[in-house]
Design an enzyme around this catalytic site. Structure first.
Site, PDB file in Angstrom:
ATOM      1  N   ASP A   1      11.118  14.244  40.011  1.00  0.00           N
ATOM      2  CA  ASP A   1      12.187  15.182  40.608  1.00  0.00           C
ATOM      3  C   ASP A   1      11.972  16.752  40.425  1.00  0.00           C
ATOM      4  O   ASP A   1      12.080  17.468  41.165  1.00  0.00           O
ATOM      5  CB  ASP A   1      13.407  14.776  39.910  1.00  0.00           C
TER       6      ASP A   1
ATOM      7  N   HIS B   1      17.743   9.502  37.237  1.00  0.00           N
ATOM      8  CA  HIS B   1      16.788   9.466  38.535  1.00  0.00           C
ATOM      9  C   HIS B   1      17.176   8.420  39.630  1.00  0.00           C
ATOM     10  O   HIS B   1      16.687   7.406  39.702  1.00  0.00           O
ATOM     11  CB  HIS B   1      15.522   9.131  37.762  1.00  0.00           C
TER      12      HIS B   1
HETATM   13  N1  LIG Z   1      10.230   7.274  37.907  1.00  0.00           N
HETATM   14  C1  LIG Z   1       9.902   7.641  38.851  1.00  0.00           C
HETATM   15  O1  LIG Z   1      10.128   8.818  39.365  1.00  0.00           O
HETATM   16  C2  LIG Z   1       9.162   6.607  39.949  1.00  0.00           C
HETATM   17  C3  LIG Z   1       8.496   6.978  41.142  1.00  0.00           C
HETATM   18  C4  LIG Z   1       7.954   6.274  41.905  1.00  0.00           C
HETATM   19  C5  LIG Z   1       8.008   4.686  41.453  1.00  0.00           C
HETATM   20  N2  LIG Z   1       8.745   4.109  40.718  1.00  0.00           N
HETATM   21  C6  LIG Z   1       8.988   3.004  40.288  1.00  0.00           C
HETATM   22  O2  LIG Z   1       7.712   2.368  39.657  1.00  0.00           O
HETATM   23  C7  LIG Z   1       7.481   1.004  39.841  1.00  0.00           C
HETATM   24  C8  LIG Z   1       6.249   0.857  40.409  1.00  0.00           C
HETATM   25  O3  LIG Z   1       6.079   1.222  41.737  1.00  0.00           O
HETATM   26  P1  LIG Z   1       4.879   0.864  42.477  1.00  0.00           P
HETATM   27  O4  LIG Z   1       4.755   1.599  43.760  1.00  0.00           O
HETATM   28  O5  LIG Z   1       3.302   1.066  41.473  1.00  0.00           O
HETATM   29  O6  LIG Z   1       4.773  -0.706  42.656  1.00  0.00           O
HETATM   30  P2  LIG Z   1       3.493  -1.623  43.031  1.00  0.00           P
HETATM   31  O7  LIG Z   1       4.172  -2.929  43.296  1.00  0.00           O
HETATM   32  O8  LIG Z   1       2.237  -1.084  43.608  1.00  0.00           O
HETATM   33  O9  LIG Z   1       2.910  -1.783  41.479  1.00  0.00           O
HETATM   34  C9  LIG Z   1       3.566  -2.504  40.505  1.00  0.00           C
HETATM   35  C10 LIG Z   1       2.527  -3.012  39.690  1.00  0.00           C
HETATM   36  O10 LIG Z   1       3.395  -3.726  38.615  1.00  0.00           O
HETATM   37  C11 LIG Z   1       2.643  -4.941  38.197  1.00  0.00           C
HETATM   38  N3  LIG Z   1       3.438  -5.989  37.509  1.00  0.00           N
HETATM   39  C12 LIG Z   1       4.459  -6.656  37.925  1.00  0.00           C
HETATM   40  N4  LIG Z   1       5.159  -7.444  36.609  1.00  0.00           N
HETATM   41  C13 LIG Z   1       4.449  -7.214  35.705  1.00  0.00           C
HETATM   42  C14 LIG Z   1       4.524  -7.416  34.465  1.00  0.00           C
HETATM   43  N5  LIG Z   1       5.450  -8.102  33.921  1.00  0.00           N
HETATM   44  N6  LIG Z   1       3.668  -6.804  33.643  1.00  0.00           N
HETATM   45  C15 LIG Z   1       2.666  -5.944  34.063  1.00  0.00           C
HETATM   46  N7  LIG Z   1       2.316  -5.751  35.385  1.00  0.00           N
HETATM   47  C16 LIG Z   1       3.334  -6.385  36.179  1.00  0.00           C
HETATM   48  C17 LIG Z   1       2.088  -5.460  39.467  1.00  0.00           C
HETATM   49  O11 LIG Z   1       1.224  -6.792  39.452  1.00  0.00           O
HETATM   50  C18 LIG Z   1       1.664  -4.453  40.381  1.00  0.00           C
HETATM   51  O12 LIG Z   1       0.280  -4.192  40.108  1.00  0.00           O
HETATM   52  C19 LIG Z   1       8.787   0.786  40.792  1.00  0.00           C
HETATM   53  O13 LIG Z   1       9.676   0.263  40.113  1.00  0.00           O
HETATM   54  C20 LIG Z   1       9.150   2.051  41.431  1.00  0.00           C
HETATM   55  O14 LIG Z   1      10.479   1.993  41.894  1.00  0.00           O
HETATM   56  C21 LIG Z   1       9.401   5.222  39.706  1.00  0.00           C
HETATM   57  O1  LIG Z   2      12.345   6.543  45.655  1.00  0.00           O
HETATM   58  C1  LIG Z   2      11.894   5.520  44.886  1.00  0.00           C
HETATM   59  O2  LIG Z   2      12.227   4.345  44.949  1.00  0.00           O
HETATM   60  C2  LIG Z   2      10.759   5.588  44.017  1.00  0.00           C
HETATM   61  C3  LIG Z   2      10.847   6.856  43.070  1.00  0.00           C
HETATM   62  O3  LIG Z   2      11.994   6.789  42.324  1.00  0.00           O
HETATM   63  C4  LIG Z   2      11.071   8.214  43.850  1.00  0.00           C
HETATM   64  O4  LIG Z   2      11.755   9.073  43.277  1.00  0.00           O
HETATM   65  O5  LIG Z   2      10.121   8.468  44.500  1.00  0.00           O
END
Ligand SMILES: NC(=O)c1ccc[n+]([C@@H]2O[C@H](COP(=O)([O-])OP(=O)(O)OC[C@H]3O[C@@H](n4cnc5c(N)ncnc54)[C@H](O)[C@@H]3O)[C@@H](O)[C@H]2O)c1
Ligand SMILES: O=C(O)C[C@H](O)C(=O)O
Length: 363
Positions: free
Chosen positions: A187, A214
């Site tokens: 953010d 968030h």
């Molecule tokens: N905080 C933020 O600002 C922010 C920003 C973007 C995404 N996210 C969040 O991050 C998370 C991941 O996003 P992504 O795009 O990398 O998803 P993705 O699906 O590409 O990757 C997730 C990974 O987690 C693994 N996984 C699932 N269960 C698991 C477990 N029990 N133990 C270990 N690994 C496990 C999967 O195998 C996969 O490789 C989502 O929840 C998304 O919403 C948060």
């Molecule tokens: O928006 C989402 O679901 C992923 C993450 O929290 C973001 O802010 O990009």
């Protein structure tokens, strides 16, 4: 008092050398001959959309000596690939649940991007059903194998997953509010980019604190405290605020079903992890915004062990030190518009926190 401290810490941070403010993977320190202390970083969900680039960025970080990459699918390939990069960190991949303990043991910092991402039309809270269970079980393993590690929670919905981890740690008797962080740096990254674009200033000089949680309106950028100061109109500030709040959705829609932000998130996560490592290593004046527990609140503790983040759940500026959060610096002075935003976000944030707490307590 707090506001003055915050301003002075941010001023120090801006004027300080690259030590506190430049991510170590981007700084010239990587060519330094004197290595930093040994630090083990574990990434849970390392083979995912965020996991892969953040694994690479942590491999580039000279503050990391050991990098443990854990995922339930695809780990060996990612670990082999990243391990060939000729930097300090020794990389090991851990592929199955029975290897999770080894991945975590001895970790100073655990980064958690494990879990499912959004698709168009979903809210972050729609991810709760799947991600709450994932975060709970990973937190149980952290409590068992590396209870003293700093934890950077990326998995959504952050407003609930952080309270879930906190409740798990409490139930295991290892909770330390100084060591658990919801990663909200993306953010801040977005707010800086959008502000610089609108105000036509050099993005490298821009700082914008973002507080709250968030998700949607719980994300509260404080453009009144943005630097350099510019004369943007109230309408511009409203539009920038909305764009920052909707930044995640902008990416989710553009990816059209293929996930959410991964590359910008990996960048943001690497900045925050780097700040944590610098704090652990005793670098002074490391200040970031993060979703942390705080007692800076006008609300009473309505339940003795209920999580009270600032005003029932705010991101905060935190000063990072050898034990994690050294100091919560407060919100600083808010404009009327920001004050309204702060009031407006409380209900949603409180209910997301309570949802996470109830999930662990089973009520
Ligand atoms: N905080 C933020 O600002 C922010 C920003 C973007 C995404 N996210 C969040 O991050 C998370 C991941 O996003 P992504 O795009 O990398 O998803 P993705 O699906 O590409 O990757 C997730 C990974 O987690 C693994 N996984 C699932 N269960 C698991 C477990 N029990 N133990 C270990 N690994 C496990 C999967 O195998 C996969 O490789 C989502 O929840 C998304 O919403 C948060
Ligand atoms: O928006 C989402 O679901 C992923 C993450 O929290 C973001 O802010 O990009």
């Amino acid at each position: 008092m707090k506001a003055a401290m915050l301003r002075s810490a941010l001023r120090r941070r801006r004027s300080s050398s690259s030590a506190a403010s430049t991510p170590s993977c981007l700084s010239r320190r990587r060519f330094s001959s004197s290595p930093a202390p040994e630090r083990k970083v574990a990434i849970l969900g390392a083979a995912g959309g965020i996991g892969q680039p953040i694994s690479l960025l942590m491999k580039l970080n000279p503050l990391v000596s050991r990098l443990a990459l854990y995922d339930i699918a695809g780990t060996p390939g990612v670990a082999a690939d990243v391990s060939h990069v000729n930097t300090r960190a020794e990389v090991k991949g851990y592929a199955a649940e029975e290897q999770l303990g080894q991945a975590l043991e001895g970790s100073d910092l655990v980064i958690i991007p494990a879990g499912v991402p959004r698709k168009p039309g979903m809210t972050r809270d729609d991810l709760f059903k799947i991600n709450a269970g994932i975060v709970k079980s990973l937190s149980e393993a952290i409590a068992k194998y590396c209870p003293n590690a700093l934890v950077n929670m990326i998995s959504n919905p952050v407003n609930s997953t952080v309270p879930i981890a906190a409740e798990v740690f409490k139930s295991k008797g290892v909770y330390d509010e100084k060591k658990l962080f919801g990663v909200t740096t993306l953010d801040v990254v977005r707010a800086k980019t959008f502000y610089a674009g609108k105000a036509k200033v050099n993005v490298a000089d821009v700082n914008v604190p973002v507080v709250g949680g968030h998700s949607g309106i719980t994300i509260l950028p404080l453009f009144s405290q943005a630097t350099p100061k510019t004369n943007l109109s109230d309408e511009d500030i409203k539009a920038l605020t909305k764009r920052t709040q909707d930044g995640g959705t902008e990416v989710v829609e553009a990816k059209a079903g293929k996930g959410s932000a991964t590359l910008s998130m990996a960048y943001a996560g690497a900045i925050f992890a780097d700040a944590c490592l610098k704090g652990l290593n005793g670098v002074p004046d490391v200040v970031e915004c993060s979703f942390v527990q705080s007692t800076v609140t006008e609300l009473p503790f309505s339940r003795p062990s209920m999580l009270i983040f600032l005003v029932t759940g705010e991101s905060e500026h935190v000063k990072l030190g050898k034990n994690g959060v050294e100091e919560v610096l407060g919100l600083g002075p808010l404009s009327d518009y920001e004050q309204q935003g702060l009031e407006a976000l409380k209900t949603e944030l409180k209910s997301s926190i309570e949802k996470g707490v109830a999930f662990v307590r089973g009520n």
